[in-house]
Design an enzyme around this catalytic site. Sequence first.
Site, PDB file in Angstrom:
ATOM      1  N   PRO A 127      -4.899   4.252 -10.794  1.00 51.04           N
ATOM      2  CG  PRO A 127      -3.662   3.132 -12.388  1.00 51.04           C
ATOM      3  CD  PRO A 127      -4.266   4.471 -12.087  1.00 51.04           C
ATOM      4  CG  ASN A 128      -3.446  -1.020  -8.538  1.00 51.61           C
ATOM      5  OD1 ASN A 128      -4.344  -1.841  -8.361  1.00 51.61           O
ATOM      6  ND2 ASN A 128      -2.653  -1.044  -9.586  1.00 51.61           N
ATOM      7  NE  ARG A 139      -3.591  -7.271  -0.845  1.00 47.68           N
ATOM      8  CZ  ARG A 139      -4.714  -7.403  -0.169  1.00 47.68           C
ATOM      9  NH1 ARG A 139      -4.856  -6.795   0.988  1.00 47.68           N
ATOM     10  NH2 ARG A 139      -5.720  -8.133  -0.633  1.00 47.68           N
ATOM     11  CE1 TYR A 154       3.340   3.505  -3.809  1.00 42.80           C
ATOM     12  CE2 TYR A 154       2.797   1.178  -3.550  1.00 42.80           C
ATOM     13  CZ  TYR A 154       3.298   2.213  -4.316  1.00 42.80           C
ATOM     14  OH  TYR A 154       3.774   1.968  -5.580  1.00 42.80           O
ATOM     15  CG  ASN A 165      -0.412   9.341  -7.089  1.00 41.30           C
ATOM     16  OD1 ASN A 165       0.082   8.794  -8.081  1.00 41.30           O
ATOM     17  ND2 ASN A 165      -0.133   8.971  -5.844  1.00 41.30           N
ATOM     18  CB  ALA A 170       0.981   2.009 -12.889  1.00 38.24           C
ATOM     19  CG  HIS A 187       5.606   5.241 -14.392  1.00 41.32           C
ATOM     20  ND1 HIS A 187       6.305   6.348 -13.974  1.00 41.32           N
ATOM     21  CD2 HIS A 187       5.089   4.682 -13.264  1.00 41.32           C
ATOM     22  CE1 HIS A 187       6.220   6.448 -12.652  1.00 41.32           C
ATOM     23  NE2 HIS A 187       5.484   5.450 -12.196  1.00 41.32           N
ATOM     24  CG  ASP A 221      -2.423  13.498 -25.978  1.00 40.12           C
ATOM     25  OD1 ASP A 221      -1.338  14.099 -25.907  1.00 40.12           O
ATOM     26  OD2 ASP A 221      -2.627  12.562 -26.784  1.00 40.12           O
ATOM     27  CD  GLU A 227       3.963  13.708 -12.406  1.00 35.34           C
ATOM     28  OE1 GLU A 227       4.274  14.585 -13.253  1.00 35.34           O
ATOM     29  OE2 GLU A 227       4.454  12.567 -12.407  1.00 35.34           O
ATOM     30  CG  HIS A 241       4.479  10.299  -8.222  1.00 38.39           C
ATOM     31  ND1 HIS A 241       3.584   9.453  -8.834  1.00 38.39           N
ATOM     32  CD2 HIS A 241       4.879  11.191  -9.149  1.00 38.39           C
ATOM     33  CE1 HIS A 241       3.465   9.826 -10.100  1.00 38.39           C
ATOM     34  NE2 HIS A 241       4.232  10.877 -10.309  1.00 38.39           N
ATOM     35  CB  SER A 263       6.965   5.940  -3.502  1.00 39.47           C
ATOM     36  OG  SER A 263       6.611   5.850  -4.876  1.00 39.47           O
ATOM     37  NE  ARG A 293       8.693   2.299  -5.728  1.00 39.82           N
ATOM     38  CZ  ARG A 293       7.367   2.078  -5.847  1.00 39.82           C
ATOM     39  NH1 ARG A 293       6.531   3.101  -5.868  1.00 39.82           N
ATOM     40  NH2 ARG A 293       6.911   0.853  -5.942  1.00 39.82           N
ATOM     41  NE  ARG A 343       7.686   1.414  -9.304  1.00 46.14           N
ATOM     42  CZ  ARG A 343       6.493   0.833  -9.409  1.00 46.14           C
ATOM     43  NH1 ARG A 343       5.430   1.539  -9.730  1.00 46.14           N
ATOM     44  NH2 ARG A 343       6.361  -0.464  -9.177  1.00 46.14           N
TER      45      ARG A 343
HETATM   46  O1  CA2 Z   1       4.319   6.768  -5.445  1.00 41.31           O
HETATM   47  C1  CA2 Z   1       3.224   6.927  -6.001  1.00 41.31           C
HETATM   48  O2  CA2 Z   1       2.336   7.624  -5.564  1.00 41.31           O
HETATM   49  C2  CA2 Z   1       2.930   6.146  -7.291  1.00 41.31           C
HETATM   50  O3  CA2 Z   1       2.198   6.991  -8.176  1.00 41.31           O
HETATM   51  C3  CA2 Z   1       2.090   4.952  -6.878  1.00 41.31           C
HETATM   52  C4  CA2 Z   1       1.813   3.988  -8.017  1.00 41.31           C
HETATM   53  C5  CA2 Z   1       3.104   3.599  -8.727  1.00 41.31           C
HETATM   54  O4  CA2 Z   1       2.810   2.781  -9.843  1.00 41.31           O
HETATM   55  C6  CA2 Z   1       3.888   4.816  -9.177  1.00 41.31           C
HETATM   56  O5  CA2 Z   1       5.078   4.387  -9.777  1.00 41.31           O
HETATM   57  C7  CA2 Z   1       4.205   5.713  -8.003  1.00 41.31           C
HETATM   58  C8  CA2 Z   1       1.174   2.713  -7.474  1.00 41.31           C
HETATM   59  C9  CA2 Z   1      -0.037   2.934  -6.664  1.00 41.31           C
HETATM   60  C10 CA2 Z   1      -0.417   1.611  -6.086  1.00 41.31           C
HETATM   61  O6  CA2 Z   1      -0.719   1.807  -4.736  1.00 41.31           O
HETATM   62  C11 CA2 Z   1      -0.858   0.697  -3.980  1.00 41.31           C
HETATM   63  C12 CA2 Z   1      -1.067   0.925  -2.654  1.00 41.31           C
HETATM   64  C13 CA2 Z   1      -1.196  -0.133  -1.795  1.00 41.31           C
HETATM   65  C14 CA2 Z   1      -1.148  -1.421  -2.263  1.00 41.31           C
HETATM   66  C15 CA2 Z   1      -0.951  -1.652  -3.611  1.00 41.31           C
HETATM   67  C16 CA2 Z   1      -0.807  -0.595  -4.470  1.00 41.31           C
END
Ligand code: CA2
Length: 161
Positions: free
Chosen positions: A26-27, A34, A39, A90, A93, A96, A103, A114, A116, A118, A123, A127
Amino acid sequence: MEAALAAKAARRPSAKQKPVLVLNGPNLNMLGKRQPEIYGRETLADVERGCRSEAVRLGLAIEFFQSNHEGALVDRIQAAREQNAAIVINAGAYTHTSVALLDALNAAELPVIEVHLSNIYKREAFRHHSYISPAAVGVIAGLGSQGYLLALQALARHLVR
Ligand code: CA2
């Protein structure tokens, strides 16, 4: 000339080797649009381009899939058991929160890395825990999109073992 041709053939995805699935949760479709301070400025399409060119260099075939929906990710992981040789994930969210992804990854019985973008350990505390890490051969965090390329490199070695 012979050796060069053999080296080229060795890098070509073999007819037997299924593609590596690069899965984004997601996202991650918002990358580059953003929060560039966290990121970076690369979009998910840029990440996909980078993965595709690294895959060619490594002689791997890859498939790229992103979804904002947990069930769609579970469905794709279930299909991977038959269709793919390994998974780079990846999970965003869902990393977590999702026992369902853990599963599904365990049931797939494939090598998983896996990734990430960041450094999740630098953080917020929520996370710091990943539900899916127990299903992974390895975890890469904090190296931006280079993490995906390193994951593909690790799998290229892992899959010839
Ligand atoms: O660091 C990563 O790759 C994460 O998997 C990214 C997730 C975050 O919830 C994990 O804790 C770490 C969030 C991805 C959201 O990406 C965005 C990118 C640009 C704008 C908004 C969200």
